[in-house]
Design an enzyme around this catalytic site. Structure first.
Site, PDB file in Angstrom:
ATOM      1  N   CYS A 156       0.833  -1.212   0.000  1.00 33.84           N
ATOM      2  CA  CYS A 156       0.000   0.000   0.000  1.00 33.84           C
ATOM      3  C   CYS A 156       0.865   1.258   0.000  1.00 33.84           C
ATOM      4  O   CYS A 156       0.597   2.211  -0.741  1.00 33.84           O
ATOM      5  CB  CYS A 156      -0.928   0.020   1.212  1.00 33.84           C
ATOM      6  SG  CYS A 156      -2.083  -1.361   1.265  1.00 33.84           S
ATOM      7  N   THR A 157       1.902   1.249   0.821  1.00 31.47           N
ATOM      8  CA  THR A 157       2.782   2.404   0.894  1.00 31.47           C
ATOM      9  C   THR A 157       3.462   2.632  -0.450  1.00 31.47           C
ATOM     10  O   THR A 157       3.524   3.767  -0.935  1.00 31.47           O
ATOM     11  CB  THR A 157       3.817   2.238   2.018  1.00 31.47           C
ATOM     12  OG1 THR A 157       3.106   2.137   3.271  1.00 31.47           O
ATOM     13  CG2 THR A 157       4.780   3.410   2.076  1.00 31.47           C
TER      14      THR A 157
END
Length: 167
Positions: A56-57
């Protein structure tokens, strides 16, 4: 307009060519954000499983680092997870995200359910992307399997198609 859709058959949510379900969620600053307030502008709704997770990051940092491409397409990015607004704020500050991170915290995952990307077994949103045109119609849908990052080049193609179709 040419519609692009890549979604697994198991995902039961809105499809390309359909109106985007409206929603209102709090952003990382506790401010309400309503999708319908963006009519007249393209919107990229990015569901992601959890703040501070690796994939996600990477995905959100790629958006952050290439935000000019979204701006050039007159597109607002709204990133949504089931995390609380407090976790979203810490995440945005830590990573330098200037776009809205929205908390689909309570009722837990309600907007992700409306978009067909809530995973009941794990209690998180899947990696769903919905590109919505200025009239509020979904023009692009992709849902990636767990553990598979989105292809940023797909954003470019979908956003280019939107820009080409605008009067």
């Amino acid at each position: 307009m040419t519609e692009v859709q890549q979604a697994p058959a198991a995902v039961q949510g809105p499809r390309a060519g359909e109106p985007a379900p409206d929603f209102e969620l709090l952003n990382q600053h506790g401010e309400p954000v309503r999708l319908s307030d963006y009519r007249g502008r393209n919107v990229v709704v990015v569901f992601f499983p959890f703040a501070f997770s690796g994939i996600c990051t990477g995905e959100l940092c790629e958006i952050r680092d290439n935000i000019a491409q979204f701006n050039d397409a007159d597109a607002t990015v709204l990133a949504i997870s089931v995390d609380s607004k407090f976790a979203q704020r810490a995440y945005a500050e830590h990573e330098g995200f200037e776009f809205d991170l929205l908390a689909d915290f309570w009722p837990h995952g309600a907007v992700a359910r409306d978009y067909g990307v809530f995973d009941e077994a794990s209690g998180m949103a899947l990696r769903g992307t919905f590109i919505i045109d200025a009239a509020g119609v979904i023009r692009y849908v992709v849902v990636n399997p767990r553990g598979q990052a989105r292809d940023f080049n797909e954003y470019r193609r979908a956003l280019s198609a939107l820009v080409e179709q605008q009067p």
